[in-house]
Design an enzyme around this catalytic site. Structure first.
Site, short mmCIF file in Angstrom:
data_model
loop_
_atom_site.label_atom_id
_atom_site.label_comp_id
_atom_site.label_asym_id
_atom_site.label_seq_id
_atom_site.Cartn_x
_atom_site.Cartn_y
_atom_site.Cartn_z
N CYS A 68 0.82 -1.20 0.00
CA CYS A 68 0.00 0.00 0.00
C CYS A 68 0.86 1.26 0.00
O CYS A 68 1.93 1.27 0.60
CB CYS A 68 -0.88 0.02 1.23
N HIS B 287 16.71 -37.42 -6.15
CA HIS B 287 15.97 -37.73 -4.92
C HIS B 287 14.51 -37.30 -5.02
O HIS B 287 13.86 -37.12 -4.00
CB HIS B 287 16.66 -37.09 -3.71
N GLU C 134 8.16 -15.57 -10.80
CA GLU C 134 7.38 -14.45 -10.26
C GLU C 134 6.80 -13.54 -11.34
O GLU C 134 5.78 -12.91 -11.13
CB GLU C 134 8.16 -13.66 -9.22
N GLU D 139 17.60 -18.01 -7.07
CA GLU D 139 17.23 -16.67 -7.51
C GLU D 139 16.74 -16.70 -8.96
O GLU D 139 15.75 -16.03 -9.31
CB GLU D 139 18.44 -15.73 -7.36
N ASN E 273 -1.87 2.51 5.88
CA ASN E 273 -0.99 1.38 5.55
C ASN E 273 -0.80 0.56 6.81
O ASN E 273 -0.62 1.12 7.89
CB ASN E 273 0.39 1.88 5.10
N GLY E 274 -0.80 -0.75 6.67
CA GLY E 274 -0.59 -1.62 7.83
C GLY E 274 -1.83 -2.45 8.10
O GLY E 274 -2.81 -2.42 7.35
N ARG F 118 5.16 -0.51 -6.29
CA ARG F 118 5.20 -1.25 -5.03
C ARG F 118 4.17 -2.37 -4.99
O ARG F 118 4.19 -3.20 -4.10
CB ARG F 118 4.97 -0.29 -3.86
N TRP G 57 -3.16 -2.75 -1.39
CA TRP G 57 -2.85 -4.15 -1.66
C TRP G 57 -3.67 -4.93 -0.65
O TRP G 57 -3.41 -4.86 0.55
CB TRP G 57 -1.35 -4.39 -1.48
N LYS H 289 6.34 -4.72 -4.20
CA LYS H 289 7.78 -4.45 -4.18
C LYS H 289 8.30 -4.46 -2.75
O LYS H 289 9.38 -4.97 -2.47
CB LYS H 289 8.05 -3.09 -4.82
N LYS I 52 13.07 -15.49 -10.21
CA LYS I 52 12.86 -14.45 -11.24
C LYS I 52 11.87 -14.92 -12.29
O LYS I 52 10.94 -14.24 -12.65
CB LYS I 52 14.20 -14.18 -11.93
C1 G6P Z 1 9.32 -8.58 -2.02
C2 G6P Z 1 9.95 -8.14 -3.32
C3 G6P Z 1 11.23 -8.93 -3.56
C4 G6P Z 1 12.17 -8.75 -2.39
C5 G6P Z 1 11.51 -9.15 -1.06
C6 G6P Z 1 12.35 -8.73 0.13
O1 G6P Z 1 8.88 -9.88 -2.12
O2 G6P Z 1 9.06 -8.34 -4.39
O3 G6P Z 1 11.85 -8.45 -4.73
O4 G6P Z 1 13.31 -9.55 -2.59
O5 G6P Z 1 10.25 -8.48 -0.94
O6 G6P Z 1 12.39 -7.34 0.16
P1 G6P Z 1 13.57 -6.45 0.68
O7 G6P Z 1 13.14 -5.05 0.36
O8 G6P Z 1 13.67 -6.69 2.16
O9 G6P Z 1 14.80 -6.87 -0.03
#
Ligand code: G6P
Length: 600
Positions: free
Chosen positions: A2, A500, A484, A477, A101-102, A27, A75, A595, A481
């Site tokens: 949010c 396994h 997501e 990672e 927010n929250g 975000r 959100w 984000k 990528k």
């Molecule tokens: C969200 C973002 C990711 C990020 C993760 C941790 O899921 O979409 O890209 O890696 O949060 O966020 P941070 O800001 O703590 O790296």
């Protein structure tokens, strides 16, 4: 997640608010809304599901711009994505309007205790908050007192950012925050409130950072701040060092591609910051290295991509600094703390510096009296402020939800920190200069990955990334990528685990990407690639120059093996990008994701 923006005394509020919301879009959100008002009390409340552009159309069609207003991207947490649940929420008598927010953990109890008989039109905890303000105001309290009283009733764990307007004093913004970022922007032509400074840079670069428990009253020409004890305090503004162009995608079709391309420059910037001209390390205070040297174990705590960066960093701390290192997922550590060593030192890795899970761990760790360092991309964030030490990751603003340059920057800064604690055994500065050149070389060949992605992934619903050692960490990672943003179910794992269980998923044509940069295990990994190929997999190998063989899909330039993750991740980022484009999806704004994840 949010986002909040608000302005007052600006002459023409709507454009500032809409631009602000647009800057917050990255975000992640699923609905948006705006409340506009002016000194005479004329007002409008406009909300919409989906994109800010839809809200903008609706608001422009309405025709009222106001001189003050509050706006929000939501959100969904409590309640579905509906117009009723979007913010601003309002009190039943249309007097108070609130964005938030929250999460208010005890909103059901508060409803039962204080709001019997009040008809709630949304399913949100936020509506409860605004109805409470209204109730206390009807009980005879002034608006600041009613606002304060509502906040005092929130469960102690609730993190919040609130922005309230009282229709009876329409150009005044009431602001409160705890563990959720909120800044007051000040200027000669009006004031602003925002959860992210970048959203208000069109109005001002001067911001006052609110602290937890603060409440502020923001009027067109004044800002008054009260601390958690209710005492009026003076907080000096800081100037935001940000080039508006950094938050712009320029000629790029998507932020993600721009951010992938920026990684070579980021690597150079990081070197320039942390090494002087003679190659000596700088910018890491002795207090940081001295405190770490006293520790018997490092605990890296992070979430998502940052956690994956930590898995690579662990190798540097153990191999170069000779300090045993554990890497933990923040949301797990927060509620199941492992047995700690006698003298632990915590490293929080975070792009945003606001991730709620990591903040929870930092809170716990502080209570136990352990020292902590945050490596964050956004300085002045909660995790940087609340840790004992903070170092910048220097990736520059990262807007695309899928993190790319923040990952490489986190790996780089960990390497540099580990080097400052021990000895890599080679000239790190020179090698990093080479890394930057080679990142550039790979991104210059992006068209190769477009073809690979289109051929291998366009119509697939599952894929795999495998590797061993550091390549296994990068495989995690790489898989994140791809999944997501393309929604292709992708698993990344240590190749030795194939036999396994996972190998049973291999079918004719299943794409299996292998990252092959570690000499010790290259032979074994080649074997695993052959095993999946024999079962019909479409194998795509990204191998380092020293280990490459004919038939590999791409040869990665050779740098020191321990730094190969910085190169191996780039093809994976580009493959994810192009696969997503080929599937006709929005690269920068994948569904359901945010984000900065500011709720647990
Ligand atoms: C969200 C973002 C990711 C990020 C993760 C941790 O899921 O979409 O890209 O890696 O949060 O966020 P941070 O800001 O703590 O790296």
């Amino acid at each position: 997640m949010c986002g909040i923006v608000g302005v007052t005394g600006v002459g023409d509020a709507l454009p500032y608010l809409l631009q602000g919301l647009q800057k917050l879009e990255y975000r992640g959100y699923d609905s948006a809304g705006v409340y506009l008002t002016d000194a005479s009390g004329k007002n409008a409340l406009i909300k919409e599901k989906g994109r800010v552009s839809k809200l903008a159309e609706k608001a422009k069609a309405h025709g009222f711009s106001g001189t003050a207003g509050i706006a929000h991207t939501r959100w969904a947490t409590h309640g579905n994505v509906t117009i009723e649940n979007a913010h601003p929420q309002k009190s039943a008598d249309d007097r108070f309007f609130l964005v938030h927010n929250g999460v208010i953990e005890n909103y059901k109890e508060l409803t039962e205790t204080y709001l019997q008989g009040v008809h709630l039109v949304s399913e949100t905890d936020t509506e409860v908050a605004v109805q409470l303000v209204d109730k206390f105001s009807k009980d005879g309290m002034s608006t600041p007192d009613a606002f304060r009283k509502m906040i005092s009733l929130l469960d102690g764990n609730s993190a919040y950012g609130f922005l309230l307007v009282d229709h009876e004093d329409p150009e005044t913004l009431y602001v409160a925050k705890k563990k959720s970022p909120l800044l007051v922007g000040v200027s000669d032509h009006g004031n602003a409130v925002t959860s992210d400074a970048a959203a208000m840079i069109d109005l001002t670069k001067e911001f006052i950072e609110l602290r937890d428990g603060d409440m502020a009253i923001v009027k067109p020409k004044s800002v008054v701040i009260y601390d958690a004890a209710g005492e009026e305090v003076n907080r000096e503004p800081f100037t935001l060092e940000i080039d508006p162009e950094d938050t712009d995608k320029g000629a790029y079709p998507y932020y993600m591609l721009k951010e992938i391309d920026e990684q070579a420059v980021v690597a150079r910037n990081i070197s320039a910051h942390y090494f002087d001209e003679d190659g000596n390390l700088q910018g890491i205070p002795c207090a940081v290295t001295d405190t770490i040297q006293e520790a018997d174990r490092l605990y890296i705590v992070a979430a998502g991509t940052s956690y994956h960066a930590g898995l690579v960093g662990k190798r540097y701390f153990e191999q170069w600094a000779k300090i045993p290192t554990e890497v933990h997922i923040a949301s797990e550590f927060a509620y199941d703390q492992p047995m700690l060593s006698e003298k632990p030192f915590f490293i929080f890795l975070s792009q945003s510096g606001e991730t709620a899970d990591s903040r929870e761990v930092l809170d716990n760790v502080k209570k136990q009296g352990y020292p902590a360092l945050t490596l964050a991309n956004v300085m002045n964030s909660t995790l940087t402020r609340e840790a004992d030490f903070a170092l910048p990751v220097l990736a520059g603003p990262e807007i695309a939800v899928a993190s790319t340059k923040a990952y490489t920057a986190q790996v780089l800064v960990q390497a540099i920190l580990a080097a400052s604690l021990g000895n890599p055994g080679f000239d790190l500065k020179a090698e990093l200069a080479k890394v930057a050149v080679e990142i550039q070389a790979i991104t210059d060949e992006k068209e190769s990955f477009k073809k690979i992605a289109e051929d291998a992934l366009k119509d697939q619903h599952s894929a795999f990334y495998i590797g061993r050692g550091l390549d296994a960490a990068v495989a995690l990672e790489a898989a994140l990528k791809l999944k997501e943003i393309s929604y292709i179910q992708t698993e990344g794992f240590a190749a030795g685990e194939l036999k396994h269980g996972t190998i049973s998923l291999i079918e004719e044509g299943t794409p299996v990407f292998a990252l092959l940069t570690q000499s010790k295990t290259a032979g074994l990994l080649r074997g695993e690639v052959a095993q999946v190929a024999a079962r019909g997999a479409n194998t795509i190998v990204f191998a380092s120059e020293d280990l490459a063989k004919e038939g590999d899909a791409f040869v990665l330039p050779q740098v020191n093996e321990l730094l190969m993750p910085l190169l191996a991740v780039i093809p994976a980022q580009l493959v994810a990008y192009y696969a997503t484009l080929a599937r006709g999806l929005d690269v920068d704004r994948p569904r359901n994701l945010a984000k900065s994840v500011t709720v647990q």
